[in-house]
Design a protein around this motif. Sequence first.
Motif, short mmCIF file in Angstrom:
data_model
loop_
_atom_site.label_atom_id
_atom_site.label_comp_id
_atom_site.label_asym_id
_atom_site.label_seq_id
_atom_site.Cartn_x
_atom_site.Cartn_y
_atom_site.Cartn_z
N PRO B 121 0.69 -1.14 0.09
CA PRO B 121 0.10 0.16 0.06
C PRO B 121 0.72 1.14 0.04
O PRO B 121 1.95 1.42 0.60
N ALA B 122 0.21 2.31 -0.73
CA ALA B 122 1.30 3.51 -0.77
C ALA B 122 1.32 4.19 0.64
O ALA B 122 0.52 3.88 1.57
N GLU B 123 2.45 4.73 0.70
CA GLU B 123 2.57 5.60 1.76
C GLU B 123 3.03 7.08 1.35
O GLU B 123 4.24 7.64 1.83
N PHE B 124 2.15 7.72 0.98
CA PHE B 124 2.46 9.03 0.11
C PHE B 124 2.77 10.08 1.36
O PHE B 124 3.24 10.96 1.03
N LEU B 125 1.99 9.87 2.41
CA LEU B 125 1.75 10.95 3.50
C LEU B 125 1.44 10.03 4.71
O LEU B 125 0.98 9.01 4.77
N ARG B 126 1.46 10.98 5.69
CA ARG B 126 1.23 10.17 6.98
C ARG B 126 0.52 11.42 7.96
O ARG B 126 0.47 12.53 7.64
N ARG B 127 -0.07 11.05 9.05
CA ARG B 127 -0.80 11.89 10.03
C ARG B 127 0.39 12.61 10.60
O ARG B 127 1.40 12.43 10.94
N TRP B 128 -0.06 14.04 10.91
CA TRP B 128 0.83 14.86 11.20
C TRP B 128 0.91 14.85 12.78
O TRP B 128 0.11 15.40 13.72
N ASP B 129 1.48 13.91 13.41
CA ASP B 129 1.73 13.60 14.66
C ASP B 129 2.59 14.75 15.52
O ASP B 129 3.84 14.89 15.10
N LYS B 130 2.08 15.40 16.30
CA LYS B 130 2.90 16.53 17.07
C LYS B 130 4.14 16.08 17.48
O LYS B 130 4.99 16.64 18.05
N ALA B 131 4.18 14.64 17.91
CA ALA B 131 5.43 14.19 18.54
C ALA B 131 6.68 14.04 17.55
O ALA B 131 7.83 14.00 18.09
N LEU B 132 6.44 14.34 16.25
CA LEU B 132 7.36 14.35 15.27
C LEU B 132 8.00 15.60 15.35
O LEU B 132 7.38 16.76 15.53
N PRO B 133 9.40 15.72 15.52
CA PRO B 133 10.20 16.87 15.48
C PRO B 133 9.99 17.78 14.06
O PRO B 133 11.22 17.63 13.41
N ALA B 156 6.87 18.38 3.97
CA ALA B 156 5.90 19.67 3.68
C ALA B 156 4.61 19.02 4.26
O ALA B 156 4.46 17.76 4.56
N GLY B 157 3.68 20.06 4.70
CA GLY B 157 2.29 19.28 5.23
C GLY B 157 1.21 20.45 5.18
O GLY B 157 1.47 21.56 4.65
N ASP B 158 0.04 19.96 5.52
CA ASP B 158 -1.07 20.39 5.46
C ASP B 158 -1.66 20.57 6.88
O ASP B 158 -2.12 19.56 7.21
N PRO B 159 -1.15 21.72 7.86
CA PRO B 159 -1.60 21.69 9.20
C PRO B 159 -3.11 21.55 9.11
O PRO B 159 -3.74 20.83 10.23
N ALA B 160 -3.99 21.91 8.25
CA ALA B 160 -5.38 21.98 8.53
C ALA B 160 -5.87 20.49 8.34
O ALA B 160 -6.81 20.10 9.08
N ALA B 161 -5.19 19.90 7.40
CA ALA B 161 -5.60 18.35 7.09
C ALA B 161 -5.09 17.43 7.88
O ALA B 161 -5.00 16.28 8.17
N GLY B 162 -4.09 17.97 8.77
CA GLY B 162 -3.26 17.09 9.70
C GLY B 162 -2.42 16.22 9.02
O GLY B 162 -2.17 14.90 9.62
N THR B 163 -1.86 16.42 7.72
CA THR B 163 -1.08 15.33 7.20
C THR B 163 0.31 16.12 6.70
O THR B 163 0.55 17.14 6.84
N LEU B 164 1.38 15.01 6.62
CA LEU B 164 2.81 15.55 6.41
C LEU B 164 3.35 14.52 5.54
O LEU B 164 2.97 13.35 5.54
N TRP B 165 4.23 14.76 4.71
CA TRP B 165 4.83 13.92 3.70
C TRP B 165 6.28 14.42 3.33
O TRP B 165 6.53 15.70 3.42
N LEU B 166 7.09 13.60 2.91
CA LEU B 166 8.36 13.94 2.46
C LEU B 166 8.44 14.67 1.06
O LEU B 166 7.54 14.38 0.37
N ALA B 167 9.33 15.57 1.08
CA ALA B 167 9.36 16.22 -0.27
C ALA B 167 10.56 15.85 -1.30
O ALA B 167 11.58 15.45 -0.84
N HIS B 168 10.19 15.94 -2.60
CA HIS B 168 11.22 15.59 -3.56
C HIS B 168 12.20 16.65 -3.71
O HIS B 168 12.35 17.23 -5.02
N CYS B 169 13.09 16.68 -2.80
CA CYS B 169 14.11 17.42 -3.05
C CYS B 169 15.48 16.48 -3.58
O CYS B 169 15.18 15.26 -3.56
N TYR B 170 16.22 17.36 -4.07
CA TYR B 170 17.50 16.68 -4.70
C TYR B 170 17.86 15.75 -3.75
O TYR B 170 18.31 15.85 -2.61
N GLY B 171 18.31 14.54 -4.09
CA GLY B 171 18.87 13.57 -3.46
C GLY B 171 17.71 12.61 -2.79
O GLY B 171 18.35 11.47 -1.99
#
Lengths: 301, 301
Positions: B121-133, B156-171
């Motif tokens: 299953p895809a893991e495109f984004l995750r819940r924005w857990d406040k415990a994450l630094p 990057a994230g969407d605080p309103a939706a409570g989602t967070l995801w890794l960003a496609h930066c170089y490397g």
Amino acid sequence: MKRHRSLILTALTLGLAFAAPASDPPLSSAEILQRAAAADWRSPDPEDLLLLDLDSGRVVIELAPAFAPRHVANIRALARERYYDGLFILRAQDNYVVQWGDPAEEAGSRKPVRKAQRTLPAEFLRRWDKALPFTALADADTYAAAAGHVRGFPAAGDPAAGTLWLAHCYGMVGAGRDVAADSGGGTELYVVTGHAPRHLDRNVTLVGRVLSGIERLSSLPRGSGPLGFSENAEQRIPLRALRVAADLPAAQRPRLQVLRTDTPTWAAFVEARRHRREEWFAHPAGRIELCNVPIPVRGTP
Amino acid sequence: MKRHRSLILTALTLGLAFAAPASDPPLSSAEILQRAAAADWRSPDPEDLLLLDLDSGRVVIELAPAFAPRHVANIRALARERYYDGLFILRAQDNYVVQWGDPAEEAGSRKPVRKAQRTLPAEFLRRWDKALPFTALADADTYAAAAGHVRGFPAAGDPAAGTLWLAHCYGMVGAGRDVAADSGGGTELYVVTGHAPRHLDRNVTLVGRVLSGIERLSSLPRGSGPLGFSENAEQRIPLRALRVAADLPAAQRPRLQVLRTDTPTWAAFVEARRHRREEWFAHPAGRIELCNVPIPVRGTP
């Protein structure tokens, strides 16, 4: 990003669309290009085309006289007095730039400049003349109040201050300088070959953009010294020649066209890149950043 | 960008500062790194380090289990059953990605997967857990409401939706997939080697980031086929081995540390990159975009 080549080939990079089920669906960016009229494309002035010949082949650069008129004139003059011929690519830094110049400069025996100038006043930005065809992007830019395209070049601006400047996107070409702002002039040039170093905007005079052949620069082995400088003469790639296309017989000039950036076709193309409608996209961004907008180049039909 | 190597060497890329005239001037980013405490650096868990060995040398990747736990576990499993060994780099597309996988997949004779999974299953984004630094950047991001860093990765994230995801930066490293969102799993992996293709965010499962050796990928000759695919077997670069560092004797593991992204030192480092104080900068940007923030890596002292 796709697992299978066959699918990747149909879905990515140029926005080639899968057959869309809806009636009259919005066109993909590839379809928009396919249907573009001849007038949507422009043929750069041969006076604005630089041809850099390496052993591996040719790199074609379009100059931007609207932004850096003095530098552009000087680079043409340097090319015409054969200043660049026999110089070297001195630097290939990963995710940053490839840069060429005179390796003898450090040794104090630099190659003479004859009719051209060695240094010029900086041309970091220009007045935002409303006559310039600036097509703004809809989305926020981290570095500037406005971002968009002018005559085929990525640009950013400050409407309040009335200033406009070229942006350090991938493939942009700039004139290296010393600490003094007016210490550049075009004798050393660099090409952006990594993620856009936009912090350099308004700090170096950008003079143009690579239209074709950038892979001959971007895939060079990285220099082994700090900041990607070559550490010995063997690592250096010679510049066989750097010419202005107008100085070649017409039949020898590159036959390239660039999509105009001031037309409804351009607006539709950008919109199709903002909203990727290919089936593959699970979350179309609905946004696009300045340096992620490809500026299409094609062989002249 | 500088005309002379001696000056370039002191001024660019890592923010090395010229001697500043003012008393107690703000530190440059290089000075901040020099003064960072041991606790400002972390040593990645050897279970999270992938070692990709090519004929040209080693590429070290840090996995991101906080974002893609199932993919990370599966990639470890694939590595441990030697799935990747003997596969090939099939694609090197300029200003985009390098990608590896099984060239026999198209021919229908793909390499078997034993204990690992072929798809997940895809893991495109995750819940924005406040415990994450999550350390947010101050400046606008074109693609997301929030952008910053989590445990050494651009996110990057969407605080309103409570989602967070890794960003496609170089490397960044991702798991290729087919049209179906759940059709990836890690058997094909790609590395971003050009301007950040952020439109892929939330469309592919990102699994980690290259910590060292990316130039062995980014400087590969571009594939001669469409989208940078190699057109024949001779162009393909073999993967000699792909290992989890934890499976090597301790003495053979890479000794790398990554700057922590949840400390005052990190905040000061980012701020020094936003406001470049080196004399060379005529117009310090005063802003920084997510994928322009370098995440320092050093050899373990």
